[in-house]
Design a protein around this motif. Structure first.
Motif, short mmCIF file in Angstrom:
data_model
loop_
_atom_site.label_atom_id
_atom_site.label_comp_id
_atom_site.label_asym_id
_atom_site.label_seq_id
_atom_site.Cartn_x
_atom_site.Cartn_y
_atom_site.Cartn_z
N LEU A 252 0.82 -1.21 0.00
CA LEU A 252 0.00 0.00 0.00
C LEU A 252 0.86 1.26 0.00
O LEU A 252 0.55 2.25 -0.69
N VAL A 253 1.94 1.23 0.80
CA VAL A 253 2.82 2.39 0.83
C VAL A 253 3.47 2.61 -0.54
O VAL A 253 3.56 3.75 -1.03
N MET A 254 3.91 1.53 -1.17
CA MET A 254 4.53 1.65 -2.49
C MET A 254 3.54 2.12 -3.54
O MET A 254 3.91 2.82 -4.50
N LEU A 255 2.27 1.75 -3.38
CA LEU A 255 1.24 2.21 -4.31
C LEU A 255 1.12 3.73 -4.26
O LEU A 255 1.05 4.41 -5.30
N VAL A 256 1.11 4.26 -3.04
CA VAL A 256 1.03 5.72 -2.88
C VAL A 256 2.29 6.39 -3.41
O VAL A 256 2.24 7.42 -4.11
N VAL A 257 3.45 5.80 -3.09
CA VAL A 257 4.72 6.36 -3.55
C VAL A 257 4.80 6.37 -5.07
O VAL A 257 5.23 7.36 -5.70
N SER A 258 4.39 5.26 -5.70
CA SER A 258 4.44 5.18 -7.16
C SER A 258 3.54 6.23 -7.80
O SER A 258 3.91 6.86 -8.80
N LYS A 263 3.10 11.32 -10.74
CA LYS A 263 2.58 12.68 -10.75
C LYS A 263 3.72 13.69 -10.84
O LYS A 263 3.64 14.72 -11.54
N ALA A 264 4.82 13.42 -10.11
CA ALA A 264 5.96 14.34 -10.13
C ALA A 264 6.62 14.37 -11.51
O ALA A 264 7.03 15.43 -11.99
N GLN A 265 6.72 13.19 -12.17
CA GLN A 265 7.32 13.15 -13.50
C GLN A 265 6.47 13.90 -14.52
O GLN A 265 7.00 14.51 -15.46
N GLY A 266 5.17 13.87 -14.36
CA GLY A 266 4.30 14.62 -15.27
C GLY A 266 4.35 16.12 -15.01
O GLY A 266 4.13 16.93 -15.92
N PHE A 267 4.67 16.51 -13.77
CA PHE A 267 4.70 17.93 -13.42
C PHE A 267 6.01 18.58 -13.87
O PHE A 267 6.03 19.73 -14.32
N LEU A 273 17.11 18.76 -11.54
CA LEU A 273 17.51 18.71 -10.14
C LEU A 273 16.30 18.80 -9.22
O LEU A 273 16.24 18.14 -8.18
N THR A 274 15.31 19.58 -9.64
CA THR A 274 14.09 19.71 -8.83
C THR A 274 13.35 18.38 -8.74
O THR A 274 12.84 18.01 -7.68
N LEU A 275 13.30 17.64 -9.85
CA LEU A 275 12.66 16.32 -9.84
C LEU A 275 13.39 15.37 -8.92
O LEU A 275 12.76 14.61 -8.17
N LEU A 276 14.72 15.38 -8.98
CA LEU A 276 15.50 14.50 -8.12
C LEU A 276 15.26 14.81 -6.64
O LEU A 276 15.11 13.91 -5.81
N LEU A 277 15.21 16.09 -6.29
CA LEU A 277 14.93 16.48 -4.90
C LEU A 277 13.54 16.05 -4.48
O LEU A 277 13.31 15.61 -3.35
N THR A 278 12.57 16.19 -5.40
CA THR A 278 11.19 15.78 -5.10
C THR A 278 11.12 14.28 -4.84
O THR A 278 10.45 13.81 -3.90
N LEU A 279 11.81 13.49 -5.68
CA LEU A 279 11.82 12.03 -5.49
C LEU A 279 12.50 11.65 -4.17
O LEU A 279 12.06 10.72 -3.47
N ALA A 280 13.55 12.37 -3.82
CA ALA A 280 14.23 12.09 -2.54
C ALA A 280 13.30 12.33 -1.36
O ALA A 280 13.27 11.57 -0.39
N VAL A 281 12.53 13.44 -1.44
CA VAL A 281 11.58 13.74 -0.37
C VAL A 281 10.51 12.66 -0.28
O VAL A 281 10.12 12.20 0.81
N ARG A 286 8.45 7.89 2.66
CA ARG A 286 8.10 6.47 2.66
C ARG A 286 8.78 5.72 3.79
O ARG A 286 8.15 4.93 4.50
N GLU A 287 10.06 5.97 4.01
CA GLU A 287 10.79 5.30 5.08
C GLU A 287 10.28 5.72 6.46
O GLU A 287 10.29 4.94 7.40
#
Length: 480
Positions: A252-258, A263-267, A273-281, A286-287
């Motif tokens: 379930l957590v991975m479903l939300v993360v995915s 959504k972030a890749q479409g935005f 660099l902004t995308l990479l920071l967003t993915l890190a957040v 998730r952790e």
């Protein structure tokens, strides 16, 4: 006959003991009402850790009428008994003798008044002397039987000596009872001489090495317990279910993360660099929440389910004697049975404080078959250590000031807490029976345990009257 015995074992422990016969089905519940100000709850005390570290159970065969072996009617004709039966009866007596001495010594350590301690010590010395003499008076002549007797005699002599010496080492100092001290010391010297010089139970090398004598006595204790103490097979429940819950929670957590990643890749257009920071957040959150989400799901699913199962076997024949299920959890107020809530509602208004409720339950089903060697009952003793509770308590820092003839003095006072304990006992399909206790404790010890009155519509169960402190008055003073 009392169904349950309740007593304070050591400075910070309570022991419950009861007996069951063949075919009995019994459910025993304990509800610990821990005041919120103690700071104890599911967030500070792990139930599984508390169970394995602070709840000690002992289950064995029990015979109330057996006081001295070999003098009972069952031993009138030794030749009519098999060697195995003789060994079982002998072990039962030796084991109960050792447990009784150990229990009496622990109770003796709690007596701080000189006028109570030394007379009780004197009486204990007399009882030990008489029992050992009568026991040895019936020593068998057959060499095959004699070896078992010598094992028990060697251990009981050493154990009684050690318990009495430990009691003297911890005794309050007083010159008025030097005769009692000398009497106990003479008994210890005589037992030491009896073992080492008269019977020569232990070699010279063993006598002179504390490690060797201690390990030998531990071995003898295990030999004495053979056939008396039941073998326990403890198994945690819900292991497969917990793995399933972990998988579902992770999915379930991975479903939300995915979904957030898509959504972030479409935005953001392209790999920036902004995308990479967003993915890190996103992965960071998730952790953070994965474990909390999994634990919340597990607590919801596990609520009300037994945590462990236990099988009790006869150590000689390996036959199943009883099966048990064990629960241990912090309960929500809405899940507490109405009768228990009604009992707690009767408290005086000044003693009604918010509490966390720790619930312990053990359900036992004893086999219908007669026990081995004509035993009539099994005894269960469960010892609850309150040391993990005490670790959260505050030390007393307050002082009380008083004036006398112009002089001002002060006295340090200890911080005390009151834990309410409701016990529920149900045999088979009979109506439940109840009891309530008030356990007053500080950081270092249990101050007192008192039994409280129950509502008129609640049936109390029978308690061992001499094991409980006097009944509390109807309107006790509140503790700070």
């Amino acid at each position: 006959m009392a169904k349950v015995k309740v007593k304070q074992e050591e400075a910070l422990s309570i022991k419950f003991s009861h007996q069951m016969g063949p075919g009995d089905q019994r459910v025993f519940d304990l509800y610990f009402y821990l005041p919120t100000e103690m700071g104890i709850g599911s967030h500070t005390l792990d139930e599984e850790d508390y169970y394995h570290s602070s709840i000690l159970g002992r289950r064995s065969y029990y015979s109330k009428g057996l006081h001295l072996p070999l003098v009972q009617s069952r031993f009138v004709s030794l030749n009519k008994r098999t060697l195995e039966e003789f060994r079982l009866y002998l072990n039962l007596f030796a084991y109960q003798f050792a447990v009784a001495i150990e229990t009496d010594v622990k109770e003796l350590h709690q007596k701080l008044d000189l006028n109570e301690f030394y007379p009780a010590l004197d009486e204990l010395c007399d009882v030990v002397t008489q029992l050992l003499k009568k026991f040895r008076r019936n020593e068998p002549n057959d060499p095959k039987w004699k070896s078992y007797f010598e094992h028990a005699d060697n251990y009981l002599s050493w154990f009684c000596e050690q318990q009495l010496l430990k009691t003297l080492a911890r005794s309050p100092r007083s010159a008025d009872y030097s005769d009692v001290k000398e009497k106990v010391l003479n008994l210890c010297r005589n037992e030491n001489h009896y073992r080492e010089q008269v019977c020569k139970y232990n070699s010279m090398q063993t006598q002179q090495d504390a490690n060797r004598i201690s390990n030998k006595m531990l071995l003898l204790r295990r030999l004495i317990q053979q056939g008396v103490v039941l073998k326990e097979e403890l198994k945690p429940l819900g292991v497969g279910l917990k793995k399933f819950v972990t998988g579902v929670a992770t999915g379930l957590v991975m479903l939300v993360v995915s979904a957030l990643i898509i959504k972030a890749q479409g935005f953001f257009n392209g790999l920036t660099l902004t995308l990479l920071l967003t993915l890190a957040v996103i992965y960071g959150f998730r952790e953070i929440f994965k474990e909390d989400f999994r634990n919340a799901m597990w607590r919801l699913i596990q609520r009300g389910r037994p945590r462990w199962s236990r099988i009790l076997r006869d150590t000689t024949t390996q036959t199943v004697v009883a099966k048990q299920l064990v629960w241990l959890e912090f309960m929500r107020s809405q899940d507490i049975p109405k009768a228990v809530s009604d009992i707690m509602r009767q408290r005086h208004s000044q003693n009604k404080v918010d509490s966390e409720v720790l619930h312990y339950r053990i359900a036992t089903k004893v086999t219908n078959k007669p026990f081995e060697a004509d035993y009539s009952q099994i005894q269960e003793q469960v010892n609850f250590s309150l040391v993990p509770f005490a670790r959260h308590l505050e030390r007393g820092k307050a002082k009380i000031y008083s004036e006398s003839e112009g002089n001002i003095s002060n006295e340090s006072v200890e911080r005390r807490y009151q834990v309410n304990l409701v016990a529920v006992l149900r045999d088979g399909k009979q109506q439940p029976e109840y009891a309530r206790f008030k356990v007053t404790m500080n950081r270092s010890s249990i101050v007192e345990i008192t039994e409280s009155k129950l509502p008129d519509n609640v049936q109390p169960f029978r308690l061992e009257s001499d094991e409980i402190l006097p009944e509390v008055v109807s309107h006790p003073k509140p503790h700070a």
